[in-house]
Design a protein around this motif. Sequence first.
Motif, PDB file in Angstrom:
ATOM      1  N   LEU A 182      -3.855   5.389  -1.746  1.00 18.93           N
ATOM      2  CA  LEU A 182      -5.009   4.944  -0.962  1.00 18.93           C
ATOM      3  C   LEU A 182      -5.377   3.504  -1.300  1.00 18.93           C
ATOM      4  O   LEU A 182      -5.605   2.678  -0.404  1.00 18.93           O
ATOM      5  CB  LEU A 182      -6.191   5.878  -1.224  1.00 18.93           C
ATOM      6  N   ALA A 183      -5.422   3.179  -2.597  1.00 19.16           N
ATOM      7  CA  ALA A 183      -5.808   1.834  -3.016  1.00 19.16           C
ATOM      8  C   ALA A 183      -4.750   0.800  -2.635  1.00 19.16           C
ATOM      9  O   ALA A 183      -5.069  -0.253  -2.068  1.00 19.16           O
ATOM     10  CB  ALA A 183      -6.048   1.815  -4.527  1.00 19.16           C
ATOM     11  N   SER A 184      -3.484   1.090  -2.942  1.00 15.88           N
ATOM     12  CA  SER A 184      -2.424   0.126  -2.633  1.00 15.88           C
ATOM     13  C   SER A 184      -2.220  -0.015  -1.132  1.00 15.88           C
ATOM     14  O   SER A 184      -1.940  -1.107  -0.630  1.00 15.88           O
ATOM     15  CB  SER A 184      -1.115   0.544  -3.303  1.00 15.88           C
ATOM     16  N   GLY A 185      -2.349   1.099  -0.395  1.00 10.56           N
ATOM     17  CA  GLY A 185      -2.210   1.032   1.056  1.00 10.56           C
ATOM     18  C   GLY A 185      -3.277   0.166   1.694  1.00 10.56           C
ATOM     19  O   GLY A 185      -2.998  -0.632   2.596  1.00 10.56           O
ATOM     20  N   ALA A 186      -4.519   0.305   1.223  1.00 20.21           N
ATOM     21  CA  ALA A 186      -5.603  -0.518   1.747  1.00 20.21           C
ATOM     22  C   ALA A 186      -5.373  -1.989   1.419  1.00 20.21           C
ATOM     23  O   ALA A 186      -5.636  -2.877   2.255  1.00 20.21           O
ATOM     24  CB  ALA A 186      -6.939  -0.054   1.169  1.00 20.21           C
ATOM     25  N   LEU A 187      -4.851  -2.263   0.217  1.00 22.45           N
ATOM     26  CA  LEU A 187      -4.577  -3.645  -0.171  1.00 22.45           C
ATOM     27  C   LEU A 187      -3.473  -4.254   0.695  1.00 22.45           C
ATOM     28  O   LEU A 187      -3.602  -5.384   1.184  1.00 22.45           O
ATOM     29  CB  LEU A 187      -4.163  -3.686  -1.644  1.00 22.45           C
ATOM     30  N   ILE A 188      -2.394  -3.508   0.891  1.00 25.45           N
ATOM     31  CA  ILE A 188      -1.291  -3.999   1.720  1.00 25.45           C
ATOM     32  C   ILE A 188      -1.750  -4.200   3.158  1.00 25.45           C
ATOM     33  O   ILE A 188      -1.406  -5.203   3.806  1.00 25.45           O
ATOM     34  CB  ILE A 188      -0.106  -3.019   1.661  1.00 25.45           C
ATOM     35  N   LEU A 189      -2.509  -3.260   3.655  1.00 27.36           N
ATOM     36  CA  LEU A 189      -3.000  -3.353   5.030  1.00 27.36           C
ATOM     37  C   LEU A 189      -3.880  -4.577   5.215  1.00 27.36           C
ATOM     38  O   LEU A 189      -3.754  -5.311   6.203  1.00 27.36           O
ATOM     39  CB  LEU A 189      -3.766  -2.077   5.380  1.00 27.36           C
ATOM     40  N   ALA A 190      -4.752  -4.832   4.251  1.00 27.61           N
ATOM     41  CA  ALA A 190      -5.629  -6.007   4.337  1.00 27.61           C
ATOM     42  C   ALA A 190      -4.817  -7.295   4.275  1.00 27.61           C
ATOM     43  O   ALA A 190      -5.167  -8.295   4.922  1.00 27.61           O
ATOM     44  CB  ALA A 190      -6.651  -5.973   3.207  1.00 27.61           C
ATOM     45  N   GLY A 191      -3.713  -7.278   3.503  1.00 26.07           N
ATOM     46  CA  GLY A 191      -2.899  -8.474   3.367  1.00 26.07           C
ATOM     47  C   GLY A 191      -2.101  -8.834   4.602  1.00 26.07           C
ATOM     48  O   GLY A 191      -1.570  -9.944   4.696  1.00 26.07           O
TER      49      GLY A 191
END
Length: 209
Positions: free
Chosen positions: A37-46
């Motif tokens: 959840l955390a890494s996916g949100a970070l990648i998505l924001a990037g």
Amino acid sequence: MLLAGRALFALALGLAITFTSGHTAAFGLVAFGVYALASGALILAGTFGRRAAAEARTAFRASGIVSVVAGVAALVLPSGGIGYLVWLLSGWAIVTGALELVSGIRARRRIPGWSDWIIVGSLTVLLGIVVLATPPDIADYFRGDKGVEGLLTSSIILVGMLGAWAVITGVLQAIAAASPNKTAARPAQPATASTPSAPGATPSREVAP
């Protein structure tokens, strides 16, 4: 910055698994869920913004969405058992790893970070394949040195593999984030008389997710 964030999340997952003794399926689902959840949100924001590499934006955006969905699915049903962990973890790893691997191959020698995408993507796909091939019903008693006895189960193996993957990829991404850019970017077009370069202008650089 994004690469450092991915490294931080991966290392946090690896350390959490390493220093936790109860490698049950429920623990694996919660640990994986928080990370995904955390890494996916970070990648998505990037993937948003002008500096995101256009060639890989769609693939990483899809990877971010898959990670967020997988993370939510893991956290919503932590009691899903070993079979649920196998299918969720292997599906996530194969899909997101393939997306990152293909992005690295397509961006070869044109976008900074392409080699890191290939390595991390390959390791993630490998994790998914090994997890999928691991029997969910392993329960073997063993006796070690000095009479130490224990039970080796599928959940211990799978959670351990997830932790090993997280540490390895986290270290690789941390090294890449701390190292000077060593990858050649897209070659610059030669200047012509009809399109002179503006004084003091610098070529734009795309950044890797």
